[in-house]
Design a protein around this motif. Structure first.
Motif, PDB file in Angstrom:
ATOM      1  N   LYS A   1       0.284   4.435  -1.014  1.00  0.00           N
ATOM      2  CA  LYS A   1      -0.661   6.441   0.050  1.00  0.00           C
ATOM      3  C   LYS A   1       1.191   6.562   0.699  1.00  0.00           C
ATOM      4  O   LYS A   1       0.773   6.308   1.927  1.00  0.00           O
ATOM      5  CB  LYS A   1      -1.594   5.773   0.628  1.00  0.00           C
TER       6      LYS A   1
ATOM      7  N   MET B   1      -4.384  -6.276   7.317  1.00  0.00           N
ATOM      8  CA  MET B   1      -3.439  -5.626   7.027  1.00  0.00           C
ATOM      9  C   MET B   1      -1.936  -5.457   7.364  1.00  0.00           C
ATOM     10  O   MET B   1      -1.855  -6.253   7.916  1.00  0.00           O
ATOM     11  CB  MET B   1      -3.971  -3.612   7.428  1.00  0.00           C
TER      12      MET B   1
ATOM     13  N   MET C   1     -14.065  -7.638  -0.508  1.00  0.00           N
ATOM     14  CA  MET C   1     -12.876  -7.439   0.609  1.00  0.00           C
ATOM     15  C   MET C   1     -13.332  -6.493   1.455  1.00  0.00           C
ATOM     16  O   MET C   1     -15.044  -6.124   1.866  1.00  0.00           O
ATOM     17  CB  MET C   1     -12.390  -5.808  -0.865  1.00  0.00           C
TER      18      MET C   1
ATOM     19  N   VAL D   1       0.933  -1.126   0.296  1.00  0.00           N
ATOM     20  CA  VAL D   1       0.084   0.176   0.175  1.00  0.00           C
ATOM     21  C   VAL D   1       0.940   1.835  -0.147  1.00  0.00           C
ATOM     22  O   VAL D   1       2.043   1.390   0.945  1.00  0.00           O
ATOM     23  CB  VAL D   1      -0.705   0.451   1.003  1.00  0.00           C
TER      24      VAL D   1
HETATM   25  C1  PLP Z   1      -3.909   2.288   4.482  1.00  0.00           C
HETATM   26  C2  PLP Z   1      -4.552   0.899   4.048  1.00  0.00           C
HETATM   27  C3  PLP Z   1      -3.706   0.320   3.816  1.00  0.00           C
HETATM   28  C4  PLP Z   1      -2.635  -0.299   4.975  1.00  0.00           C
HETATM   29  O1  PLP Z   1      -2.820  -0.601   6.491  1.00  0.00           O
HETATM   30  P1  PLP Z   1      -1.177  -0.551   7.551  1.00  0.00           P
HETATM   31  O2  PLP Z   1      -1.545  -1.025   8.067  1.00  0.00           O
HETATM   32  O3  PLP Z   1      -0.500   0.692   6.611  1.00  0.00           O
HETATM   33  O4  PLP Z   1      -0.662  -2.023   6.855  1.00  0.00           O
HETATM   34  C5  PLP Z   1      -4.721  -1.295   3.941  1.00  0.00           C
HETATM   35  N1  PLP Z   1      -6.046  -0.885   3.172  1.00  0.00           N
HETATM   36  C6  PLP Z   1      -6.634   0.113   3.240  1.00  0.00           C
HETATM   37  C7  PLP Z   1      -7.871   0.117   2.285  1.00  0.00           C
HETATM   38  C8  PLP Z   1      -5.854   0.832   3.435  1.00  0.00           C
HETATM   39  O5  PLP Z   1      -6.627   2.355   2.962  1.00  0.00           O
END
Ligand code: PLP
Length: 229
Positions: A35, A202, A159, A33
């Motif tokens: 972002k 995540m 998801m 990810v």
């Molecule tokens: C930011 C984000 C993640 C990743 O989160 P981390 O805890 O940093 O691994 C995963 N899925 C979505 C939809 C996100 O916005």
């Protein structure tokens, strides 16, 4: 640890969780990810073998995309406003956040006009959190039944984003619920609907997600957060 070591650690944990669950580690895709991560660093993670990346904002994804040199598969994982659909069609191979009928209609309208298909995951708000996007679990079957008739949209899985917790085990019932929903849908054998992907897990809980059947884990901070010299 530098980025290579953190990435190796994530991969090792995915493989370990897969083996403990009797799954083939190759059936789980690691999405980084990205972002908030600048293009140069995205190229660095690509050089370490990452092929899938996820962005959650249209504007940020658009401005970074052209500066990233590596060939990557881009996934859109954030809330998508209907008026930004056109940008997503060009950049992304998979939309993880199909979460409402109005978005499905706009997506389908554009896809039909361009004579194209796009693979989408239906986002489910498993825990029914008021502040989160996603369908209520009870609405998923009827939603999929309606969207599967819309031109251009190819539903390939589900998801979810579980409630935030420090305890990875807190996510397990939510991931189990998503897996169960996917099995229920698969049993209907609807033409044009596949339950190939479960996007869940995540940084804090991806091993639990793998144990519960994830095929794509979305990992950000466990890869990118730390001191990189
Ligand atoms: C930011 C984000 C993640 C990743 O989160 P981390 O805890 O940093 O691994 C995963 N899925 C979505 C939809 C996100 O916005």
């Amino acid at each position: 640890m530098d980025m290579a070591e953190r990435l190796n650690e994530v991969r090792r944990q995915i493989a370990g969780a897969a083996e403990r669950a009797g799954r083939d580690p190759d059936d789980i895709r690691l999405m980084a990810v990205t972002k908030g991560i600048p293009p140069a660093k995205i190229d660095r993670v690509a050089a370490l073998g990452v092929t899938e990346v996820g962005e959650n904002r249209v504007q940020e994804g658009r401005s970074k995309w052209k500066h990233v040199k590596s060939p990557l598969h881009w996934h859109f994982i954030g809330h998508l406003q209907s008026n930004k659909v056109k940008y997503v069609l060009r950049q992304y191979i998979l939309l993880h956040s199909l979460d409402r009928m109005s978005l499905a209609r706009e997506l389908s309208r554009r896809l039909e006009r361009e004579g194209r298909e796009m693979e989408c995951l239906v986002q489910v708000n498993v825990a029914r959190e008021a502040q989160k996007h996603g369908l209520d679990p009870d609405q998923v079957v009827s939603f999929v039944d309606e969207v599967r008739h819309m031109p251009g949209i190819s539903i390939v899985g589900l998801m979810t984003i579980p409630p935030y917790s420090d305890d990875p085990e807190a996510s397990r019932p939510h991931y189990r619920c998503l897996s169960q929903l996917a099995r229920d849908l698969e049993r209907r054998e609807w033409p044009g609907v596949k339950m190939r992907e479960l996007s869940m897990g995540m940084s804090g809980d991806f091993t639990v997600a793998v144990a519960e059947g994830a095929t794509i884990v979305r990992v950000g901070s466990a890869i990118f957060r730390g001191d990189d010299r």
